[in-house]
Design an enzyme around this catalytic site. Structure first.
Site, short mmCIF file in Angstrom:
data_model
loop_
_atom_site.label_atom_id
_atom_site.label_comp_id
_atom_site.label_asym_id
_atom_site.label_seq_id
_atom_site.Cartn_x
_atom_site.Cartn_y
_atom_site.Cartn_z
N LYS A 147 38.17 43.24 33.60
CA LYS A 147 37.95 41.97 32.90
C LYS A 147 36.44 41.86 32.71
O LYS A 147 35.78 40.94 33.19
CB LYS A 147 38.53 40.82 33.76
N TYR A 183 40.83 40.98 47.76
CA TYR A 183 41.70 41.05 48.95
C TYR A 183 40.87 41.04 50.24
O TYR A 183 41.31 40.53 51.26
CB TYR A 183 42.51 42.35 48.94
N ASP A 225 53.65 45.80 39.51
CA ASP A 225 54.95 45.11 39.51
C ASP A 225 55.47 44.98 38.09
O ASP A 225 56.65 45.15 37.81
CB ASP A 225 54.83 43.70 40.12
N ASP A 268 44.23 41.30 30.66
CA ASP A 268 45.23 40.47 29.96
C ASP A 268 45.87 41.26 28.82
O ASP A 268 47.09 41.25 28.63
CB ASP A 268 44.61 39.14 29.46
N ASP A 282 47.70 45.42 41.71
CA ASP A 282 48.87 44.81 42.36
C ASP A 282 49.77 44.20 41.29
O ASP A 282 50.98 44.42 41.26
CB ASP A 282 48.39 43.74 43.35
#
Ligand code: IPM
Ligand code: MN
Length: 372
Positions: A189, A142, A249, A221, A245
């Site tokens: 990851k 970001y 959601d 994942d 983020d």
């Protein structure tokens, strides 16, 4: 307690839902004899329209001079569909996070018993789910260097993290786990990314001083899959900015509606409280947006200042609203209750709370009184 609260209602449904959170906080102030002073300032698309800047200097100054920030939402479709826009509402929120040093974003996810059958996931999968995501908020992709080649045909966003950035949030996440089910899962990851390998190294080292907390690791994942296959396995999830983020959601599906999820963003000096849903521009001004995420963000604000009974009372009022079906259409498509009505019910519940409440739904439906 005396608190000065900066109100940054922002765009879309932000002002409508934030108004209900303020109403709730005013009810709490009255019942518990606190003094909450609210002062508003523009942010996001509204601020761009007024001043050309998504985070005007005065807005940041007000936040710095306040004990806490109550945030609504930002975003406007006129910017989403214009990739060449130089000024965007989202920059307001990102600069605010960076400017106030809000490096930890806390997003609790839980399955409310009364809503379990409203989730698109099966009851047996989500029953008992209660976890919290600790998302790093001021680093990673970001905030890394961004580049676009002169011919506009190549672009890059740099993802970078320092040991210090990882350490400070890791301590908060371990402490949270210590007060909960004592399990911390680092989502990364590390099979591909150098930054993830640094996260693993730093978090593993810090874990040695939290021997009562068990630490495990999941690739993002796999985590995305586990969150909807077996969400009750999680207690505290710690992760970097972008992964946090996305999976927060995803986690919102468990509760039945993103309109229920609150968040706190904290740093060394400041704290900001906001619903995780966005500005939902299609619903703006229609009195249909769910105010509960914003109201629960207000409860997190109280919790942050050690006002546990007050926060519990809000949680209880919310649970009661859910139980009796005092909800907006995202939770019950046949509901006739709007944003304001749900907010009023919750504030009334707090004001008249005496431990022996009797809610009369017939009266509510007749629009007479919410509580007798
Ligand atoms: C969130 C939002 C923001 C983010 C946007 C609006 C910049 O999606 O708070 O999750 O990506 O952090
Ligand atoms: Mn998001």
């Amino acid at each position: 307690m005396k608190l000065k609260i900066a109100v940054l209602a922002g765009d879309g449904i932000g002002p409508e839902v934030t108004a209900q959170a303020i109403k709730t906080l005013e009810a709490i102030a009255e019942v518990y004899d606190h003094e909450f002073e609210f002062e508003s300032a523009p942010v996001g698309a509204v601020a761009i329209d007024e001043t050309g800047n998504p985070l005007p200097e005065e807005t940041l100054d007000l936040c710095e001079a306040s004990d806490a920030v109550l945030f609504g939402a930002i975003g406007d479709p006129k910017y989403d569909n214009d990739p060449s826009a130089k000024v965007r509402p989202e920059q307001g929120l990102l600069r605010l996070r960076k400017g106030l040093g809000l490096f930890t974003n806390i997003r609790p996810i839980k399955a409310y018993e009364t809503l379990i059958d409203k989730s698109p996931l099966k009851r047996e999968i989500i029953e008992g789910t209660d976890f919290t995501i600790y998302r790093e908020l001021t680093g990673g992709i970001y905030f890394g260097e961004k580049q676009l080649s002169k011919d506009g045909k190549e672009a890059s966003d740099l993802c970078s993290y320092s040991e210090k950035e990882i350490e400070r949030i890791a301590h908060l996440a371990f402490k949270a786990a210590r007060n909960r089910k004592k399990k911390l899962t680092l989502v990364d990851k590390a099979n591909v990314l150098e930054t993830s390998r640094l996260w693993r190294k730093v978090v593993t080292a810090i874990g040695k001083s939290y021997k009562d907390v068990s630490l495990d690791f999941l690739f993002v994942d796999n985590a995305a899959m586990q969150i909807i296959l077996n969400p009750s396995q999680f207690d505290v999830i710690l992760t970097e900015n972008m992964f946090g983020d996305i999976i927060s959601d995803e986690g919102s599906v468990i509760g039945g509606s993103i309109g229920l999820l609150a968040s706190a963003s904290v740093g060394d000096k400041s704290a900001l409280f906001e619903p995780i849903h966005g500005s939902y521009p299609q619903a703006k001004g229609k009195d249909i947006a769910n105010p509960i995420a914003s109201i629960l963000s207000a409860a997190m604000l109280l919790e942050h200042f050690g006002l546990h009974d007050e926060a519990d009372l809000i949680d209880q009022a919310v649970e009661r609203a859910l139980e009796i079906g005092m909800v907006t259409q995202d939770l019950d498509k046949d509901s006739t209750y709007g944003t304001r009505k749900v907010g009023e019910f919750i504030a009334d519940y707090i004001l008249t709370f005496d431990g022996e409440l009797f809610i009369n739904k017939d009266n509510i439906d007749m629009g007479q009184s919410t509580i007798i």
